[in-house]
Write a protein that holds these residues in place. Structure first.
Motif, mmCIF file in Angstrom:
data_model
loop_
_atom_site.group_PDB
_atom_site.id
_atom_site.type_symbol
_atom_site.label_atom_id
_atom_site.label_comp_id
_atom_site.label_asym_id
_atom_site.label_seq_id
_atom_site.Cartn_x
_atom_site.Cartn_y
_atom_site.Cartn_z
ATOM 1 N N TYR A 1 58.123 56.196 43.305
ATOM 2 C CA TYR A 1 56.809 55.552 43.399
ATOM 3 C C TYR A 1 56.357 55.431 44.847
ATOM 4 O O TYR A 1 57.162 55.495 45.775
ATOM 5 N N ASP A 2 55.057 55.239 45.024
ATOM 6 C CA ASP A 2 54.511 54.914 46.337
ATOM 7 C C ASP A 2 53.440 53.845 46.172
ATOM 8 O O ASP A 2 52.963 53.595 45.051
ATOM 9 N N CYS A 3 53.091 53.212 47.295
ATOM 10 C CA CYS A 3 52.161 52.084 47.288
ATOM 11 C C CYS A 3 50.920 52.454 48.089
ATOM 12 O O CYS A 3 51.025 52.924 49.228
ATOM 13 N N VAL A 4 49.755 52.223 47.493
ATOM 14 C CA VAL A 4 48.483 52.551 48.131
ATOM 15 C C VAL A 4 47.596 51.304 48.158
ATOM 16 O O VAL A 4 47.088 50.893 47.112
ATOM 17 N N PRO A 5 47.410 50.675 49.315
ATOM 18 C CA PRO A 5 46.501 49.525 49.378
ATOM 19 C C PRO A 5 45.047 49.974 49.273
ATOM 20 O O PRO A 5 44.678 51.049 49.757
ATOM 21 N N ILE A 6 44.245 49.124 48.640
ATOM 22 C CA ILE A 6 42.826 49.409 48.428
ATOM 23 C C ILE A 6 42.015 48.181 48.838
ATOM 24 O O ILE A 6 42.288 47.070 48.381
ATOM 25 N N GLN A 7 40.992 48.383 49.694
ATOM 26 C CA GLN A 7 40.153 47.266 50.092
ATOM 27 C C GLN A 7 39.409 46.687 48.893
ATOM 28 O O GLN A 7 39.066 47.399 47.964
ATOM 29 N N GLY A 8 39.160 45.369 48.931
ATOM 30 C CA GLY A 8 38.364 44.730 47.896
ATOM 31 C C GLY A 8 39.179 43.831 46.987
ATOM 32 O O GLY A 8 40.375 43.633 47.178
ATOM 33 N N SER A 9 38.526 43.290 46.000
ATOM 34 C CA SER A 9 39.164 42.372 45.058
ATOM 35 C C SER A 9 39.977 43.137 44.022
ATOM 36 O O SER A 9 39.975 44.375 43.987
ATOM 37 N N GLY A 10 40.646 42.398 43.158
ATOM 38 C CA GLY A 10 41.458 43.015 42.126
ATOM 39 C C GLY A 10 40.686 43.953 41.227
ATOM 40 O O GLY A 10 41.203 45.008 40.820
ATOM 41 N N SER A 11 39.461 43.611 40.905
ATOM 42 C CA SER A 11 38.665 44.465 40.021
ATOM 43 C C SER A 11 38.385 45.820 40.658
ATOM 44 O O SER A 11 38.245 46.833 39.963
ATOM 45 N N TYR A 12 38.292 45.870 41.995
ATOM 46 C CA TYR A 12 38.136 47.145 42.690
ATOM 47 C C TYR A 12 39.355 48.030 42.410
ATOM 48 O O TYR A 12 39.228 49.240 42.194
ATOM 49 N N CYS A 13 40.529 47.406 42.452
ATOM 50 C CA CYS A 13 41.764 48.174 42.247
ATOM 51 C C CYS A 13 41.889 48.660 40.811
ATOM 52 O O CYS A 13 42.381 49.772 40.574
ATOM 53 N N VAL A 14 41.482 47.836 39.858
ATOM 54 C CA VAL A 14 41.524 48.267 38.454
ATOM 55 C C VAL A 14 40.608 49.473 38.267
ATOM 56 O O VAL A 14 40.985 50.474 37.640
ATOM 57 N N GLU A 15 39.406 49.400 38.826
ATOM 58 C CA GLU A 15 38.489 50.529 38.718
ATOM 59 C C GLU A 15 39.048 51.755 39.423
ATOM 60 O O GLU A 15 38.938 52.885 38.920
ATOM 61 N N ALA A 16 39.672 51.549 40.597
ATOM 62 C CA ALA A 16 40.269 52.668 41.326
ATOM 63 C C ALA A 16 41.370 53.326 40.500
ATOM 64 O O ALA A 16 41.466 54.558 40.435
ATOM 65 N N MET A 17 42.200 52.518 39.853
ATOM 66 C CA MET A 17 43.279 53.056 39.037
ATOM 67 C C MET A 17 42.727 53.848 37.850
ATOM 68 O O MET A 17 43.157 54.985 37.594
ATOM 69 N N LEU A 18 41.794 53.257 37.133
ATOM 70 C CA LEU A 18 41.245 53.932 35.956
ATOM 71 C C LEU A 18 40.519 55.218 36.347
ATOM 72 O O LEU A 18 40.638 56.250 35.683
ATOM 73 N N GLY A 19 39.761 55.159 37.440
ATOM 74 C CA GLY A 19 38.987 56.316 37.854
ATOM 75 C C GLY A 19 39.817 57.420 38.476
ATOM 76 O O GLY A 19 39.385 58.578 38.518
ATOM 77 N N SER A 20 41.012 57.075 38.966
ATOM 78 C CA SER A 20 41.835 58.061 39.662
ATOM 79 C C SER A 20 42.905 58.690 38.778
ATOM 80 O O SER A 20 43.214 59.879 38.927
ATOM 81 N N PHE A 21 43.488 57.912 37.876
ATOM 82 C CA PHE A 21 44.616 58.430 37.101
ATOM 83 C C PHE A 21 44.233 58.923 35.713
ATOM 84 O O PHE A 21 45.010 59.625 35.071
ATOM 85 N N VAL A 22 43.054 58.540 35.249
ATOM 86 C CA VAL A 22 42.571 59.038 33.959
ATOM 87 C C VAL A 22 41.651 60.220 34.239
ATOM 88 O O VAL A 22 40.600 60.049 34.861
ATOM 89 N N PRO A 23 42.013 61.411 33.829
ATOM 90 C CA PRO A 23 41.134 62.564 34.091
ATOM 91 C C PRO A 23 39.815 62.431 33.338
ATOM 92 O O PRO A 23 39.693 61.632 32.402
ATOM 93 N N LYS A 24 38.856 63.196 33.769
ATOM 94 C CA LYS A 24 37.512 63.077 33.188
ATOM 95 C C LYS A 24 37.499 63.377 31.689
ATOM 96 O O LYS A 24 36.633 62.909 30.965
ATOM 97 N N ASP A 25 38.456 64.168 31.218
ATOM 98 C CA ASP A 25 38.531 64.450 29.789
ATOM 99 C C ASP A 25 39.603 63.599 29.097
ATOM 100 O O ASP A 25 39.973 63.858 27.946
#
Length: 395
Positions: A67-91
């Protein structure tokens, strides 16, 4: 080594205790760390970022090498959106498991992303269980990922992550975890759950201050996430790749917050890491719940689902009880509590995390007793309808 009573500092300068799921009451040392400035491109700050990522990965145990750790600026909801948008492919398609406001917010996020999802909404009282998740996955082969909320703080419920992860992996799908309010105090064994990615925040159980969150993900999944994101600033792959290449954040980092978080991480380790921090929070919960029940209050949840993070109580049925007045009376006595987020009944929440121990929680109960007396509430028991609804839904 566990925390001694002397390790817990009272708030400074008349500050109240924050009985919330974060932001929370922090130590003076954490606050003090923010009193100098850092250059975001300077080597010293790059080293701070590297140390922070390394210390967070150390909390994962033996499986951390994958595993690796990636910090993301913003509140927790920013990180949830970042996770969903990055690891779930468009299809791809996500099964969102909701039993409160934060699962529903994740579903709203998927809606905004324009990506496919299915929502299992369990309401306010109950966790999603493995057998019903397995049934949904069997019926819908298009589902690629399952999102689990580790601790749903709108109710205080601690969801059965391992049970759900087992059936997700058995069905050949991937696990995403929102551990915003639990990571650092509730075990999340990567060798046991083998999640694709998990998110948490600086201002929760590590006891830092708000300003950023972090994604912990499998390295191979980070590499595979290239090109998935809908967003420039919330692209976890791009943030990770930049940090790996330069040691820097892509955009202006919350330098003071990172400095404070490093102090909080050191204190976390000194307290006994996840086990030590979790033990203190669990004791806080047990002492507070026992005292509130002695006053007549009832918890929303059965004991088996009570998290050590925050507890939801029904508002009393007494016509003399007014939550806003109760809130102000508690604040006057040095405690800021949290309003409820339930859809069915009136409630309020009391957090167990932050710079507090069982002695503080006893003072919380005493303050609640005094507030009830001042309002003329002789019986803090909830409306019978609320108890009937809980019994019906739990059946």
């Amino acid at each position: 080594m566990g925390t001694k009573t002397s390790d817990i500092e009272p708030p400074r300068l008349g500050e109240p205790y924050l009985l919330t799921p974060g932001p929370l009451t922090t130590s003076y040392a954490v606050k003090e760390a923010m009193l100098r400035d850092w250059g975001s491109w300077d080597n010293e700050f790059r080293e701070m970022t590297h140390k922070m990522r390394t210390q967070l990965l150390a909390l994962l145990g033996p499986g951390k090498s994958e595993y690796d750790c990636v910090p993301i600026q913003g509140s927790g909801s920013y990180c949830v959106e970042a996770m969903l948008g990055s690891f779930v492919p468009k299809d791809g398609k996500v099964l969102v498991l909701a039993n409160g406001a934060y699962g529903l917010r994740a579903a709203q996020t998927m809606e905004c992303l324009g990506r496919a999802y299915k929502l299992l909404n369990k309401g306010d009282y109950l966790p999603p269980r493995g057998d019903e998740v397995a049934a949904i996955l069997a019926e819908d082969p298009a589902i690629t990922h399952v999102l689990i909320i580790h601790c749903e703080t709108s109710s205080g419920i601690l969801n059965p992550v391992e049970e759900i992860a087992d059936v997700v992996h058995a069905a050949g799908r991937k696990v995403l975890i929102d551990s915003m309010s639990a990571f650092g105090a509730v075990p999340l064994d990567v060798e046991r759950t083998k999640y694709t990615a998990m998110v948490s925040s600086a201002n929760k159980c590590i006891e830092g201050v708000p300003g950023f969150g972090f994604v912990i993900a499998r390295t191979d999944e980070l590499e595979a996430a290239k090109g998935n994101s809908h967003s420039l600033s919330l692209d976890v792959y791009a943030q990770w790749a930049a940090m790996e290449k330069t040691g820097q954040w892509r955009f202006t980092p919350p330098t003071h917050v990172v400095a404070a978080f490093l102090v909080a991480l050191d204190a976390h380790e000194k307290e006994g890491s996840v086990a030590g921090r979790g033990a203190r929070y669990a004791r806080n919960r047990d002492v507070m719940v026992e005292g509130m029940r002695d006053l007549g209050f009832e918890t929303l949840l059965a004991d088996r689902w009570l998290s050590p993070i925050i507890v939801t109580f029904f508002c009393p049925a007494s016509p003399a009880f007014d939550f806003h007045k109760f809130y102000e009376l508690m604040r006057d006595r040095g405690f800021i509590i949290y309003p409820g987020k339930l859809t069915v009944v009136d409630s309020f929440r009391i957090g167990c995390i932050g710079q507090m121990d069982e002695h503080v929680m006893r003072k919380v109960v005493a303050a609640a007793a005094q507030a009830l007396a001042e309002m003329g509430v002789n019986d803090a028991s909830p409306p019978q309808a609320a108890l009937d609804e809980r019994k019906k839904l739990a059946a």
